[in-house]
Design an enzyme around this catalytic site. Structure first.
Site, PDB file in Angstrom:
ATOM      1  N   ASP A 184       1.035  -1.351   0.202  1.00  0.00           N
ATOM      2  CA  ASP A 184      -0.080  -0.003   0.021  1.00  0.00           C
ATOM      3  C   ASP A 184       0.957   1.072  -0.041  1.00  0.00           C
ATOM      4  O   ASP A 184       1.824   1.198   0.994  1.00  0.00           O
ATOM      5  CB  ASP A 184      -1.073   0.088   1.267  1.00  0.00           C
ATOM      6  N   ASP A 217      -2.886   4.738  -2.498  1.00  0.00           N
ATOM      7  CA  ASP A 217      -4.125   5.180  -1.587  1.00  0.00           C
ATOM      8  C   ASP A 217      -4.256   6.587  -1.872  1.00  0.00           C
ATOM      9  O   ASP A 217      -3.430   7.624  -2.024  1.00  0.00           O
ATOM     10  CB  ASP A 217      -3.406   5.031   0.072  1.00  0.00           C
ATOM     11  N   GLU A 238      -6.313   3.882  -6.130  1.00  0.00           N
ATOM     12  CA  GLU A 238      -7.526   4.216  -5.226  1.00  0.00           C
ATOM     13  C   GLU A 238      -7.950   5.594  -5.724  1.00  0.00           C
ATOM     14  O   GLU A 238      -7.617   6.845  -5.286  1.00  0.00           O
ATOM     15  CB  GLU A 238      -7.310   4.150  -3.893  1.00  0.00           C
ATOM     16  N   HIS A 281     -11.319  -3.068   2.741  1.00  0.00           N
ATOM     17  CA  HIS A 281     -11.242  -2.841   4.077  1.00  0.00           C
ATOM     18  C   HIS A 281     -11.856  -1.614   4.456  1.00  0.00           C
ATOM     19  O   HIS A 281     -11.805  -1.460   5.768  1.00  0.00           O
ATOM     20  CB  HIS A 281      -9.490  -2.696   4.568  1.00  0.00           C
ATOM     21  N   ASP A 282     -12.515  -0.722   3.533  1.00  0.00           N
ATOM     22  CA  ASP A 282     -13.185   0.275   3.710  1.00  0.00           C
ATOM     23  C   ASP A 282     -14.724  -0.005   3.687  1.00  0.00           C
ATOM     24  O   ASP A 282     -15.567   1.043   3.904  1.00  0.00           O
ATOM     25  CB  ASP A 282     -12.915   1.422   2.864  1.00  0.00           C
TER      26      ASP A 282
HETATM   27  O1  TEU Z   1      -9.238   5.538   1.916  1.00  0.00           O
HETATM   28  C1  TEU Z   1      -9.978   6.919   0.999  1.00  0.00           C
HETATM   29  C2  TEU Z   1     -11.123   7.402   1.128  1.00  0.00           C
HETATM   30  O2  TEU Z   1     -11.435   8.154   0.629  1.00  0.00           O
HETATM   31  C3  TEU Z   1     -11.846   6.740   2.266  1.00  0.00           C
HETATM   32  O3  TEU Z   1     -12.139   7.879   3.206  1.00  0.00           O
HETATM   33  C4  TEU Z   1     -13.153   6.119   2.043  1.00  0.00           C
HETATM   34  O4  TEU Z   1     -13.898   6.991   1.223  1.00  0.00           O
HETATM   35  C5  TEU Z   1     -13.799   5.726   3.234  1.00  0.00           C
HETATM   36  O5  TEU Z   1     -12.833   4.635   4.076  1.00  0.00           O
HETATM   37  C6  TEU Z   1     -14.994   4.696   2.910  1.00  0.00           C
HETATM   38  O6  TEU Z   1     -15.483   4.490   4.010  1.00  0.00           O
HETATM   39  C7  TEU Z   1      -8.148   5.379   1.957  1.00  0.00           C
HETATM   40  C8  TEU Z   1      -8.035   4.085   2.987  1.00  0.00           C
HETATM   41  O7  TEU Z   1      -8.558   2.940   1.872  1.00  0.00           O
HETATM   42  C9  TEU Z   1      -8.510   4.118   3.972  1.00  0.00           C
HETATM   43  O8  TEU Z   1      -8.649   2.949   4.854  1.00  0.00           O
HETATM   44  C10 TEU Z   1      -7.851   5.159   4.772  1.00  0.00           C
HETATM   45  O9  TEU Z   1      -8.562   5.307   5.963  1.00  0.00           O
HETATM   46  C11 TEU Z   1      -7.661   6.594   4.098  1.00  0.00           C
HETATM   47  O10 TEU Z   1      -7.509   6.326   2.569  1.00  0.00           O
HETATM   48  C12 TEU Z   1      -6.807   7.268   4.629  1.00  0.00           C
HETATM   49  O11 TEU Z   1      -5.394   6.810   4.239  1.00  0.00           O
END
Ligand code: TEU
Ligand code: CA
Length: 493
Positions: free
Chosen positions: A98, A198, A255, A327-328
């Site tokens: 990542d 990311d 992403e 994971h989000d």
């Molecule tokens: O996520 C980017 C992001 O835009 C997130 O806020 C996403 O919209 C949200 O998690 C959806 O619920 C990335 C990573 O995948 C995330 O885990 C991190 O928290 C974030 O960046 C900050 O690094």
């Protein structure tokens, strides 16, 4: 279109905290992943994406990096990590990391120096501003709630797209770019095969920091607006590519939310900034406009149309990366299936669509056994900072505690972060200790071991799918073939 190794690969995403614990401290680790490499090989996986495993105070579970060159000791040592890369290589599995470079941790040496001395070089790696009154420099909202600006004791404001412990890095500073490129190349030399990149779209912003029209009762405007009003991302991403990825035969997946439509070619075309980027179009369908409290009901036809549209748009341009969950996101089996299909058949349908579409298929840990959302009974059962913020927001917007909890149970990032369910023993065989996050009690029914012995299980179905996709007789068709919808869209009412 050109043939590349990554276009024919199946990727598996690992959330290291929750995959497999080898030493009983309740947290997954590198040795745990090594133990499961045969399992992954057997599943037909070619590439592993490991979520942030770098040194971090874990405010945002590793997405707040305090040292890009060191691994977090909770996962093992740098040598363990190298051992993992070697062991994976023996099984023809590549590893991608990542790349979190929109921001770092406030504990990173750079930020610590910048806090102490406003005139040091490191101070130019971040966005610091001072104001005449006691007000924030502008009205932009951070992704995890409140202003993007937080204040240091000396009165300077600093900018953060995410939590206040994640200060944004200033990509308009050439010295910062050099430091980042050096770090990326260091990891590529270690043998990693690429990166998942990311939140990369957030690096562009208008650094005169104007106010934009407010879009909520807090008087602030969203990060989406900040991105859509800015321009010039292409120059930065090209510079990044030329100094790093392009020198190696690597795979990169961006992403990217809120890209301008006409930029698709520039992003993932034959000479694009990235090899590919995620298709989030299905996931955005249920997102509420101002937060989880406004989430929209799931509609199966809309899901199918979003998928078709994304496929058609990418067809002549490049390759998207297809996901069901990550994971989000909450578990796809809980989100994308109508009530009548909340069963193995439904889960297999999702798997078929995702793995056989045109694009690079990603499987998120546990998806291959059909893991489901976790039903929390109180907000105390969550760890994720975003979930806590969304809960508070829902209450402020007039939801009852029960309603706010229901939103979080549907949308929480912790749904997918619960420990992997290996067997029906204590803690699903994930750990012999106390897991850092409670295991979903459905592990007695949904786990790897029970599915191993059932030829019709979801797990064995996934194995058949990856084998089919990569079968020498069909791999060209599944990889480079055309997507043609058989069923027509239902016309809009
Ligand atoms: O996520 C980017 C992001 O835009 C997130 O806020 C996403 O919209 C949200 O998690 C959806 O619920 C990335 C990573 O995948 C995330 O885990 C991190 O928290 C974030 O960046 C900050 O690094
Ligand atoms: Ca451990």
């Amino acid at each position: 279109m050109k043939n590349n190794w990554w276009k024919e690969s199946v990727v598996y995403q690992i959330y290291p905290q929750s995959f497999m614990d080898s030493n009983g401290d309740g947290i997954g680790d590198f040795n745990g992943i090594i133990r499961k490499l045969d399992y992954l090989q057997n599943l037909g996986v070619d590439v592993l994406w490991i979520c942030p495993m770098y040194a971090s105070p874990l405010v945002d579970n590793g997405y707040d990096i305090s040292d890009y060159y060191k691994v977090n000791p909770i996962f093992g040592t740098n040598e363990d990590m190298e051992h993992l890369i070697e062991e994976a290589q023996k099984r023809n599995i590549k590893i991608i990391l990542d790349l979190v470079v929109n921001h770092c941790s406030d504990q990173h040496e750079w930020f610590q120096k910048a806090m102490k001395d406003p005139n040091c070089e490191e101070a130019s790696y971040f966005y610091f501003r001072t104001t005449e009154n006691d007000k924030e420099p502008n009205n932009w909202r951070s992704n995890f709630g409140g202003s993007v600006w937080s204040r240091l004791p000396d009165g300077r404001w600093y900018y953060h797209t995410f939590a206040k412990e994640q200060p944004d890095l200033n990509w308009y500073c050439p010295e910062l770019r050099d430091k980042i490129y050096e770090m990326i190349n260091w990891w590529l030399e270690k043998g990693v095969a690429g990166f998942r990149i990311d939140a990369i779209i957030n690096i562009q912003k208008d650094t005169t920091f104007p106010d934009y029209p407010a879009d909520g009762p807090d008087g602030l405007c969203s990060a989406d607006t900040v991105v859509s009003r800015a321009s010039g991302i292409g120059e930065i991403l090209e510079d990044l590519k030329v100094h790093t990825f392009q020198k190696y035969d690597v795979f990169t997946v961006g992403e990217v939310f809120n890209m301008k439509e006409e930029e698709l070619q520039e992003f993932i075309g034959e000479h694009g900034h990235f090899s590919t980027m995620f298709d989030f179009s299905q996931h955005l369908l249920t997102a509420g406009e101002h937060g989880w409290y406004e989430q929209r009901p799931f509609c199966f036809e809309a899901w199918r149309d979003a998928l078709f549209t994304a496929q058609e748009k990418a067809a002549s341009v490049g390759f998207l990366s297809n996901i069901i969950e990550n994971h989000d996101e909450p578990r796809g089996a809980s989100t994308f299936l109508p009530g009548y299909a909340q069963n193995d058949d439904g889960v297999k349908m999702l798997a078929t669509a995702s793995l056989l579409l045109r694009g690079v298929p990603f499987i998120y840990q546990g998806q291959e056994i059909g893991m489901r959302n976790f039903k929390a009974r109180s907000i105390e059962e969550f760890d994720d900072l975003n979930t806590k913020d969304q809960y508070e927001l829902a209450l402020r917007m007039g939801c009852t505690e029960q309603e706010a909890l229901t939103c979080c149970n549907r949308m929480s990032r912790d749904n997918a972060r619960r420990p992997m369910q290996w067997n029906a023993e204590d803690n699903a065989g994930f750990t012999t200790g106390t897991p850092w996050l409670k295991v979903n009690p459905d592990y007695t029914k949904i786990n790897v071991q029970v599915q191993e012995s059932d030829p019709d299980s979801v797990l064995n179905y996934y194995r058949k799918l990856t084998a089919l996709r990569k079968d020498p007789r069909y791999v060209q068709t599944f990889t480079y073939g055309r997507f043609v919808p058989v069923r027509e869209r239902i016309p809009e009412q």
